[in-house]
Design a protein around this motif. Sequence first.
Motif, PDB file in Angstrom:
ATOM      1  N   ASN A 209       0.816  -1.215   0.000  1.00 19.71           N
ATOM      2  CA  ASN A 209       0.000   0.000   0.000  1.00 19.71           C
ATOM      3  C   ASN A 209       0.848   1.263   0.000  1.00 19.71           C
ATOM      4  O   ASN A 209       0.482   2.279  -0.595  1.00 19.71           O
ATOM      5  N   ASP A 234      -3.752  -4.056  -0.476  1.00 24.34           N
ATOM      6  CA  ASP A 234      -5.076  -4.219   0.122  1.00 24.34           C
ATOM      7  C   ASP A 234      -5.918  -2.992  -0.227  1.00 24.34           C
ATOM      8  O   ASP A 234      -5.672  -1.890   0.267  1.00 24.34           O
ATOM      9  N   GLU A 236      -9.095  -2.542   0.369  1.00 25.99           N
ATOM     10  CA  GLU A 236     -10.275  -2.342   1.208  1.00 25.99           C
ATOM     11  C   GLU A 236     -10.167  -0.984   1.905  1.00 25.99           C
ATOM     12  O   GLU A 236      -9.077  -0.488   2.161  1.00 25.99           O
ATOM     13  N   GLY A 237     -11.257  -0.395   2.191  1.00 26.75           N
ATOM     14  CA  GLY A 237     -11.250   0.862   2.946  1.00 26.75           C
ATOM     15  C   GLY A 237     -10.931   2.077   2.111  1.00 26.75           C
ATOM     16  O   GLY A 237     -11.234   2.149   0.916  1.00 26.75           O
ATOM     17  N   GLY A 240      -8.850   1.885  -1.337  1.00 21.32           N
ATOM     18  CA  GLY A 240      -9.649   1.416  -2.463  1.00 21.32           C
ATOM     19  C   GLY A 240     -10.594   2.486  -2.969  1.00 21.32           C
ATOM     20  O   GLY A 240     -10.775   2.656  -4.178  1.00 21.32           O
ATOM     21  N   LYS A 241     -11.179   3.220  -2.035  1.00 19.21           N
ATOM     22  CA  LYS A 241     -12.082   4.313  -2.415  1.00 19.21           C
ATOM     23  C   LYS A 241     -11.330   5.390  -3.181  1.00 19.21           C
ATOM     24  O   LYS A 241     -11.834   5.915  -4.180  1.00 19.21           O
ATOM     25  N   ARG A 252      -8.076  -4.558 -10.079  1.00 15.78           N
ATOM     26  CA  ARG A 252      -7.704  -4.907  -8.714  1.00 15.78           C
ATOM     27  C   ARG A 252      -6.903  -6.210  -8.666  1.00 15.78           C
ATOM     28  O   ARG A 252      -6.928  -6.999  -9.618  1.00 15.78           O
TER      29      ARG A 252
END
Length: 317
Positions: A209, A234, A236-237, A240-241, A252
Amino acid sequence: MSPIPLSDYENPQIRNWLDLPRDVTSTILLKLGAIEILRSAQRVCTLWRRICKDPLMWRAIDMHNSVDLYSMEHDLEIMCRHAIDRSCGQLVDINVENFGTDDLLKYISNCTSHLRRLRLVSCSSISDQGLTEVAQKFPLLEELDISIGYLSKGPLEAIGRSCPGLKSLKFNKVAFRYPHIESDEEAFAIAETMPELRHLQLFGNKLTNSGLIAILNSCTHLESLDLRRCFNVDLEGNLGKRCDEQIKDLRRPNDPTNDYPFTDEEHDYGSFDEDYPLGIADLDFLLDVDYDYYIGDVDYDHYIDDADDDAPEPFYD
């Protein structure tokens, strides 16, 4: 089957390929690719041979070989150098997939300063040092494809500093799920030296990340980003947004790979729902194949003696 009436043969319309406009013939020949032009098409007739020697035919050289590399009767590097010579310094696009070497890269850099697209797929004979040394000779480079290679951050930094107009980069590797290895060196090199990127593919990279955030912060013009099999990322969260908001075309880590031409399923160990982190390992070996190339001083203005059955037939100048 009944015989065709003689009347059907009256006033036959005979079409001659030689009557086609020159630009149409050139377009047809270009679709064959450099290898087939040099091996066969230019031998068909005087007109085709003359067209095949036009420097404009060699502004883009696609040496992607559709047959087994080790069954080729010609040395592809010698053939490629011959094609480069024909471009007379007008080369802007070249693909040396499967056979590129440091020496060939150097030859390309000495023959053109207008290169805009370079494809180095499965070129295990191109080293960090080799690409780094020629990077400054490609100031106009806009697209670079290094897929299934063994290069590191060094040449990426050199390309980034020497090619300010680079818009598209593919830096893809074979993806291994484990052992778990993390490395952001290449991601940081991209972030620090390639701010004008529009398209980035990092299939199978070991970035985390942190490396992805560095890229998003620096490469603010990115339109497409391919992170498939980047198992250390990762999304997520919030990250990703952010990717969804900043990148128009986002692939992804777990997205399907059916349209990716170099997927190596045999290395795809485990499942996506393992409890432990997924990682990627570098390939620490290369295929070592003993193969005798036909190498030497080739005079392309002459035929090889037909009686010499052991020597490969050359393409012609």
